[in-house]
Every structure is written in structure tokens, then in C-alpha cells.
Write a protein that holds these residues in place. Structure first.
Motif, PDB file in Angstrom:
ATOM      1  N   ALA A 161      -4.499   1.782  -1.786  1.00 23.59           N
ATOM      2  CA  ALA A 161      -3.712   2.843  -1.147  1.00 23.59           C
ATOM      3  C   ALA A 161      -2.489   2.269  -0.442  1.00 23.59           C
ATOM      4  O   ALA A 161      -1.388   2.834  -0.530  1.00 23.59           O
ATOM      5  CB  ALA A 161      -4.583   3.618  -0.161  1.00 23.59           C
ATOM      6  N   ALA A 162      -2.664   1.140   0.233  1.00 17.93           N
ATOM      7  CA  ALA A 162      -1.525   0.512   0.908  1.00 17.93           C
ATOM      8  C   ALA A 162      -0.490   0.045  -0.114  1.00 17.93           C
ATOM      9  O   ALA A 162       0.719   0.185   0.112  1.00 17.93           O
ATOM     10  CB  ALA A 162      -1.998  -0.660   1.759  1.00 17.93           C
ATOM     11  N   GLY A 163      -0.971  -0.481  -1.247  1.00 18.99           N
ATOM     12  CA  GLY A 163      -0.041  -0.918  -2.291  1.00 18.99           C
ATOM     13  C   GLY A 163       0.801   0.228  -2.809  1.00 18.99           C
ATOM     14  O   GLY A 163       2.011   0.094  -3.008  1.00 18.99           O
ATOM     15  N   ILE A 164       0.181   1.386  -3.017  1.00 17.27           N
ATOM     16  CA  ILE A 164       0.931   2.573  -3.458  1.00 17.27           C
ATOM     17  C   ILE A 164       1.908   2.994  -2.366  1.00 17.27           C
ATOM     18  O   ILE A 164       3.050   3.355  -2.637  1.00 17.27           O
ATOM     19  CB  ILE A 164      -0.023   3.727  -3.819  1.00 17.27           C
ATOM     20  CG1 ILE A 164      -0.934   3.323  -4.982  1.00 17.27           C
ATOM     21  CG2 ILE A 164       0.743   5.008  -4.143  1.00 17.27           C
ATOM     22  CD1 ILE A 164      -0.215   2.900  -6.233  1.00 17.27           C
ATOM     23  N   GLY A 165       1.469   2.903  -1.123  1.00 21.44           N
ATOM     24  CA  GLY A 165       2.366   3.223  -0.011  1.00 21.44           C
ATOM     25  C   GLY A 165       3.556   2.280   0.043  1.00 21.44           C
ATOM     26  O   GLY A 165       4.698   2.718   0.205  1.00 21.44           O
ATOM     27  N   PHE A 166       3.295   0.981  -0.110  1.00 21.52           N
ATOM     28  CA  PHE A 166       4.392  -0.002  -0.133  1.00 21.52           C
ATOM     29  C   PHE A 166       5.366   0.344  -1.257  1.00 21.52           C
ATOM     30  O   PHE A 166       6.581   0.264  -1.089  1.00 21.52           O
ATOM     31  CB  PHE A 166       3.865  -1.422  -0.351  1.00 21.52           C
ATOM     32  CG  PHE A 166       3.111  -2.017   0.807  1.00 21.52           C
ATOM     33  CD1 PHE A 166       3.399  -1.685   2.120  1.00 21.52           C
ATOM     34  CD2 PHE A 166       2.101  -2.939   0.572  1.00 21.52           C
ATOM     35  CE1 PHE A 166       2.712  -2.247   3.176  1.00 21.52           C
ATOM     36  CE2 PHE A 166       1.393  -3.515   1.626  1.00 21.52           C
ATOM     37  CZ  PHE A 166       1.699  -3.169   2.929  1.00 21.52           C
ATOM     38  N   LEU A 167       4.818   0.739  -2.387  1.00 21.11           N
ATOM     39  CA  LEU A 167       5.629   1.092  -3.546  1.00 21.11           C
ATOM     40  C   LEU A 167       6.578   2.240  -3.225  1.00 21.11           C
ATOM     41  O   LEU A 167       7.758   2.197  -3.529  1.00 21.11           O
ATOM     42  CB  LEU A 167       4.696   1.478  -4.694  1.00 21.11           C
ATOM     43  CG  LEU A 167       5.295   1.800  -6.030  1.00 21.11           C
ATOM     44  CD1 LEU A 167       5.833   0.528  -6.671  1.00 21.11           C
ATOM     45  CD2 LEU A 167       4.246   2.432  -6.924  1.00 21.11           C
TER      46      LEU A 167
END
Length: 192
Positions: A161-167
Motif C-alpha cells: 500500500a505504501a508503494g502504491i502511495g509513493f507511486l
């Protein structure tokens, strides 16, 4: 066929294949979004006529299906790369997975596909299935690091989820600052 000018100024013809159409579609998606994905724009980008498009595809629905399938294949290639990381430590594996998914090859396309998934159930299904496979690989790395099943699941989902947010918070391309944040985030997720 498309033609270009060679170094001597002569016209050089080359065949435009399915992969060329797929790459052109991804470029348009990444640069301009789904609304710009039109036959005319694709033909203009490749320097060919509509006849070339219809040689390969029955119409936009079959072309879009080909884009979805090719994206799923691309993500599956990444997943196979994850499987080949068995010799790496769990931390190195997680860092490599993050780097792979944050590479310029995926950066804008990943965002474009997720945006498209909001309005197309077939794309949504493809994205969701791909996400499940990625989360499973991340979960396995946390298990291998020594977390119990429940903790590995929680950390894998939070990391994803954090990776998608960073994206989505990023600019048009990943920056060194975002990569450093990814490393720092990984350290947080591995802390006990």
C-alpha cells in the motif's frame, strides 16, 4: 509498413508488429491517459495508416484487450524475476522488488494502468490479480526474514500500500529522494 529516413536520406520501410502497437499504446497511456488512446493517435505515433492497425486488431476493444494481456505478462515477468531472487537475503529481495517496481520502465505505465483500472473492470481484474502475486512475493520475503504469518501478512500489505502511495505521490519519474525514502521505509518495515 512505416518508413523513416536513413542516414543517406533514403526512405527505409519496416513492418510494424503487435509489439510496436503495444509499446505505442503504453506510451500514450503513460503520457496522456486513457482518453488519448485512439486509433488515429496510435497511427500518428507509429507513422502508419489505419490499415496497419486493422491488420493486427479487430478494433479498439481487441487492441485494449491486447494491452491488458501484455501488461499482465510484463508483471508476470517481474514476478518470475522475484522468484529468481531466492539466493538473496530477504532484505535484499525486498529492496530488489521495490527497485524493480520503481524502475522507469514501470513508473508511468503503472500509474496509467491503475488509473485505467478505475473505469474498466477487465483492467481492474488484471491489476488486482497482478497485485495479489506481488503481495505474495513480498509476504514470503517477510516470512523468510523471520516474521510470523500474521505479522508478515500485515507488513506485506502495508509495504504494498505504501508503494502504491509513493507511486501516486511522485512526480513524472522516480527521483533519488524517493528511492532513499523507499530504503528508509524498508528499514522501518523490517524493524522488530
Amino acid at each position: 509498413m512505416a518508413s523513416t529516413r536513413g542516414s543517406a536520406g533514403k526512405r527505409i520501410s519496416h513492418r510494424v508488429g503487435v509489439d510496436d502497437w503495444i509499446r505505442a499504446g503504453y506510451a500514450i497511456l503513460a503520457e496522456e491517459g486513457i482518453k488519448a488512446l485512439k486509433i488515429d493517435r496510435l497511427c500518428e505515433r507509429l507513422g502508419v495508416t489505419k490499415g496497419s492497425f486493422y491488420w493486427h486488431f479487430d478494433g479498439m476493444p481487441s487492441y485494449r484487450s491486447a494491452l491488458i494481456a501484455a501488461w499482465a505478462d510484463l508483471r508476470d515477468e517481474d514476478r518470475l524475476d522475484f522468484d529468481d531472487m531466492g539466493d538473496l537475503s530477504p532484505r535484499e529481495r525486498l529492496a530488489a522488488m521495490m527497485s524493480s517496481l520503481m524502475s522507469p520502465r514501470h513508473w508511468t505505465l503503472e500509474r496509467a494502468m491503475r488509473e485505467w483500472a478505475r473505469s474498466d473492470p477487465a483492467v481492474e481484474d488484471s491489476v488486482r490479480e497482478s497485485d495479489r502475486r506481488v503481495v505474495a512475493a513480498v509476504r514470503q520475503a517477510f516470512l523468510d526474514y523471520g516474521f510470523d504469518t500474521e505479522e508478515a501478512d500485515l507488513r506485506a500489505n502495508a509495504t504494498f500500500a505504501a508503494g502504491i502511495g509513493f507511486l501516486h505521490l511522485s512526480g513524472p519519474t522516480p527521483s533519488p529522494r524517493e528511492a532513499a525514502r523507499g530504503d528508509r521505509f524498508l528499514e522501518l518495515m523490517l524493524a522488530r
